[in-house]
Motif scaffolding. Structure first.
Motif, PDB file in Angstrom:
ATOM      1  N   ALA A 290       0.828  -1.209   0.000  1.00 44.37           N
ATOM      2  CA  ALA A 290       0.000   0.000   0.000  1.00 44.37           C
ATOM      3  C   ALA A 290       0.860   1.257   0.000  1.00 44.37           C
ATOM      4  CB  ALA A 290      -0.940  -0.005   1.202  1.00 44.37           C
TER       5      ALA A 290
ATOM      6  N   GLN B 124      -5.940   7.671  -1.330  1.00 43.53           N
ATOM      7  CA  GLN B 124      -6.335   6.618  -0.401  1.00 43.53           C
ATOM      8  C   GLN B 124      -6.169   5.300  -1.151  1.00 43.53           C
ATOM      9  OE1 GLN B 124     -10.551   5.495   0.765  1.00 43.53           O
ATOM     10  NE2 GLN B 124      -9.837   6.530   2.620  1.00 43.53           N
TER      11      GLN B 124
ATOM     12  N   THR C 193      -6.433   1.095  -0.830  1.00 39.23           N
ATOM     13  CA  THR C 193      -6.868  -0.087  -0.106  1.00 39.23           C
ATOM     14  C   THR C 193      -6.326  -1.300  -0.831  1.00 39.23           C
ATOM     15  OG1 THR C 193      -8.921   1.034   0.523  1.00 39.23           O
ATOM     16  CG2 THR C 193      -8.847  -1.365   0.816  1.00 39.23           C
TER      17      THR C 193
ATOM     18  N   HIS D 126      -6.610  -5.287  -0.807  1.00 41.71           N
ATOM     19  CA  HIS D 126      -7.385  -6.437  -0.344  1.00 41.71           C
ATOM     20  C   HIS D 126      -6.596  -7.709  -0.650  1.00 41.71           C
ATOM     21  CE1 HIS D 126     -11.246  -4.118  -0.304  1.00 41.71           C
ATOM     22  NE2 HIS D 126     -10.637  -3.451  -1.290  1.00 41.71           N
TER      23      HIS D 126
ATOM     24  N   ARG E 206      -6.008  -0.115   4.553  1.00 38.68           N
ATOM     25  CA  ARG E 206      -6.361   1.131   3.849  1.00 38.68           C
ATOM     26  C   ARG E 206      -5.495   2.241   4.427  1.00 38.68           C
ATOM     27  NH1 ARG E 206     -11.805   1.498   4.678  1.00 38.68           N
ATOM     28  NH2 ARG E 206     -12.111   0.348   2.766  1.00 38.68           N
TER      29      ARG E 206
ATOM     30  N   GLU F 188      -4.073   6.491   3.808  1.00 38.80           N
ATOM     31  CA  GLU F 188      -4.215   7.782   3.149  1.00 38.80           C
ATOM     32  C   GLU F 188      -2.886   8.508   3.255  1.00 38.80           C
ATOM     33  OE1 GLU F 188      -7.449  10.298   4.370  1.00 38.80           O
ATOM     34  OE2 GLU F 188      -8.754   8.597   4.707  1.00 38.80           O
TER      35      GLU F 188
END
Length: 119
Positions: free
Chosen positions: A76, A93, A95, A97, A111, A113
């Motif tokens: 991320a 942002q 995310t 998965h 997640r 930011e």
């Protein structure tokens, strides 16, 4: 501020902390929200005036499919850095998965930011 978004960018990669995860590629899904002022693109109706989400997706697929990180957090952070440094986004942002990574769950992930959403 306007938001460009991408949902469920699907990429196969090596990710995980266990030996079996290092031997087989797994699918990760990426969701993105990117702050951008889209007025210039809307006025000109030209992709050159926009943050091109197709180009972003192609860049991320190339990066993620070649990476071999252990943690979704690391992935991320790398994605956020690419979007901010290479595409000029002031806020993103991300995310990540990792579906079916934990028995009994449909999905796990992280997640994050980065940047300032408002100018």
């Amino acid at each position: 501020m306007d938001i460009l978004f991408v949902r469920e960018l699907k990429v196969d990669t090596r990710i995980g902390i266990y030996d079996w995860e290092r031997e087989v590629k797994q699918t990760v899904l990426i969701d993105l929200d990117i702050a951008a002022d889209v007025r210039a693109a809307a006025q000109t109706d030209k992709v050159e005036s926009a943050i091109n989400y197709q180009t972003i997706c192609q860049r991320l697929v190339a990066h993620i499919s070649a990476s071999e990180v252990e943690l979704v957090e690391t992935l991320a952070e790398q994605i956020a850095d690419i979007i901010r440094s290479e595409f000029g986004a002031v806020w993103v942002q991300v995310t990540v998965h990792k579906p079916a990574a934990v028995r009994g769950t449909r999905d796990v992930g992280v997640r994050i930011e980065r940047g300032n959403r408002l100018p």
